[in-house]
Design an enzyme around this catalytic site. Structure first.
Site, PDB file in Angstrom:
ATOM      1  N   SER A 164       0.845  -1.185   0.000  1.00  0.00           N
ATOM      2  CA  SER A 164       0.000   0.000   0.000  1.00  0.00           C
ATOM      3  C   SER A 164       0.887   1.244   0.000  1.00  0.00           C
ATOM      4  O   SER A 164       1.941   1.256   0.629  1.00  0.00           O
ATOM      5  CB  SER A 164      -0.910  -0.046   1.232  1.00  0.00           C
ATOM      6  OG  SER A 164      -1.586   1.168   1.391  1.00  0.00           O
ATOM      7  N   GLU A 165       0.457   2.290  -0.722  1.00  0.00           N
ATOM      8  CA  GLU A 165       1.274   3.492  -0.918  1.00  0.00           C
ATOM      9  C   GLU A 165       1.762   4.106   0.391  1.00  0.00           C
ATOM     10  O   GLU A 165       2.816   4.737   0.434  1.00  0.00           O
ATOM     11  CB  GLU A 165       0.481   4.579  -1.665  1.00  0.00           C
ATOM     12  CG  GLU A 165       0.190   4.264  -3.105  1.00  0.00           C
ATOM     13  CD  GLU A 165      -1.153   3.591  -3.277  1.00  0.00           C
ATOM     14  OE1 GLU A 165      -1.382   2.529  -2.654  1.00  0.00           O
ATOM     15  OE2 GLU A 165      -1.981   4.126  -4.021  1.00  0.00           O
TER      16      GLU A 165
END
Lengths: 235, 230
Positions: free
Chosen positions: B55-56
């Site tokens: 996830s970013e």
């Protein structure tokens, strides 16, 4: 050396003048320095430039950069979201942006993170493949390196960074917990003055394991322990 | 006579669409799922494969969505959903998270889109009559992940206009990157020659799917019916 520990958020932000650039970390509401933002809202500095992943949410209970925008304290934003994720989510920023009451630059999230990192790392500029072939790359210097096309991007510096941390010692060494970390350490390194709100008691130097420190205290100038609710904002 | 007489037929459900893309994930792949429909890919679990979710916001190897009462206030995915920690999980800051993305560590990113074109361009961040855009991490992921998969409705839900186009009309997110695309009418591969229809939704003929599509579809001899999860 003067103590870095301040007793209140209001004291910690009292000398911030108008027209400065401030970095606001946080992602999906985690790791947002809400207490410092609320204090700056009370303090009233204007003409600010904000650097933040988004430009505020619709959650009125939880202060974020949108609180400062709504109060007219911000003149320009750098962020990865300058239009609502859904047309119904009309924040103060969206309303003011559409009325040309605030300026904004849309920056891809990874380019924003690297521009901030570059500022804290003494890098003059860098080439990234992100945005090549899109309208965001128009007018930027392009360069082909080993057959791949890149665009030139410049660092994002700030006068202040507001930081939310999990643990701190009196020197300002910081630890973050899980996805609270996000933009916090890189923003702390990119600003001239870094102000921290911390979720646990500030411990004496030597108590945090040097190998487990996420941000060295040399980057930190002011620290405030978040008091229990309702005085402190814990969301 | 209505303009799109076939649109009354049942189409594929969103979960079936995302299951189908997730079936393409290979053992050991690092996967980044975009906000919205693509997160449904994580509901497809193949015990024979290890999938690493990135996830970013700097999580590598997070677990499933946290059940109510088990949320950790410091742990969310890119969509802001509380997720469970998983053994082996690691946390990095945002610049390192995108260093990870730009260096090609992500095997596949799954995103939604407004339009996809037959040369692999896609658009998902900006509508011209609206000021600004919601780019998030999509441009970094699109330009740098090993593969881009798209999950979206085949036609615009508002007016039925086609979304598989010869060329995108909206400002693009990245040029020439889409490898595979699932819509509520089937599974498509983006080839050098254009959109190849690999699997059709049950009850839909290639001609009917072509009728809903602006770009010319390539219909292979081994076209098959859409595969659902076992």
């Amino acid at each position: 050396m003067k103590s870095k520990v301040y007793q209140t958020f209001d004291q910690a932000v009292s000398d911030i003048p108008n027209d400065v650039t401030i970095m606001f970390p946080g992602f999906s509401g985690i790791g947002v320095p809400r207490n410092l933002i609320a204090a700056l809202h009370r303090q009233g500095a204007k003409g600010l430039t904000g650097i933040s992943n988004n430009a505020g949410t619709l959650d009125a209970k939880a202060p974020d950069v949108g609180t400062l925008i709504e109060a007219g304290q911000v003149k320009k934003m750098y962020c990865a979201f300058t239009s609502p994720t859904h047309p119904s989510r009309v924040t103060a920023f969206v309303r003011m942006y559409n009325n040309n009451e605030i300026e904004a630059e849309t920056v891809p999230q990874g380019t924003m993170a690297e521009r901030i990192r570059a500022a804290g790392a003494g890098i003059g500029a860098f080439y990234t493949p992100t945005s090549v072939g899109t309208e965001l790359a128009e007018g930027k210097e392009h360069r082909v390196i080993n057959g791949r096309t890149y665009v030139l991007e410049y660092p994002l510096h700030a006068d202040y960074a507001f930081i939310r941390a999990w643990k701190a010692d009196t020197f300002g060494n910081l630890q973050f917990r899980l996805t609270q970390r996000n933009f916090n350490p890189i923003m702390a390194m990119a600003a001239k003055t870094t102000i921290v709100e911390v979720e646990n008691d500030v411990v004496p130097m030597g108590e945090l394991d040097p190998d487990a420190i996420h941000l060295p205290g040399v980057y930190v100038h002011r620290i405030v322990r978040i008091p229990p609710a309702p005085q402190g904002i814990w969301e | 006579m209505p303009e799109h007489p076939k649109s009354e037929k049942p189409k594929l459900e969103r979960q079936a669409m995302c299951d189908r893309l997730a079936m393409e994930f290979q053992d050991g792949w690092i996967v980044n799922l975009g906000v919205g429909m693509p997160t449904l890919c994580s509901n497809y679990v193949d015990p024979g494969k290890t999938i690493i979710n990135h996830s970013e916001n700097g999580v590598i190897g997070y677990g499933p969505i946290a059940p109510k009462g088990q949320e950790d206030r410091h742990l969310v995915n890119a969509g802001g959903q509380f997720v469970l920690a998983q053994p082996g999980m690691a946390i990095v800051h945002h610049a390192d998270s995108f260093a990870f993305i730009r260096s090609g560590m992500v095997d596949v990113t799954v995103m939604g889109a407004y339009e996809v074109s037959e040369n692999g361009d896609f658009a998902n961040w900006r509508i011209p009559n609206r000021k600004g855009g919601g780019i998030g991490g999509a441009m970094d992921l699109a330009a740098c992940a090993q593969r881009v998969f798209i999950a979206m409705e085949h036609t615009n839900p508002r007016d039925g206009t086609p979304r598989l186009l010869k060329r995108c009309k909206l400002p693009i997110t990245a040029p020439g990157v889409v490898k595979m695309l699932v819509t509520d009418l089937g599974l498509f591969e983006v080839t050098a020659q254009g959109f190849l229809l690999r699997e059709h939704a049950p009850g839909w003929t290639p001609e009917e799917i072509q009728h809903e599509t602006e770009a010319k579809l390539i219909i292979p001899r081994d076209l098959r019916e859409f595969r659902f999860r076992d």
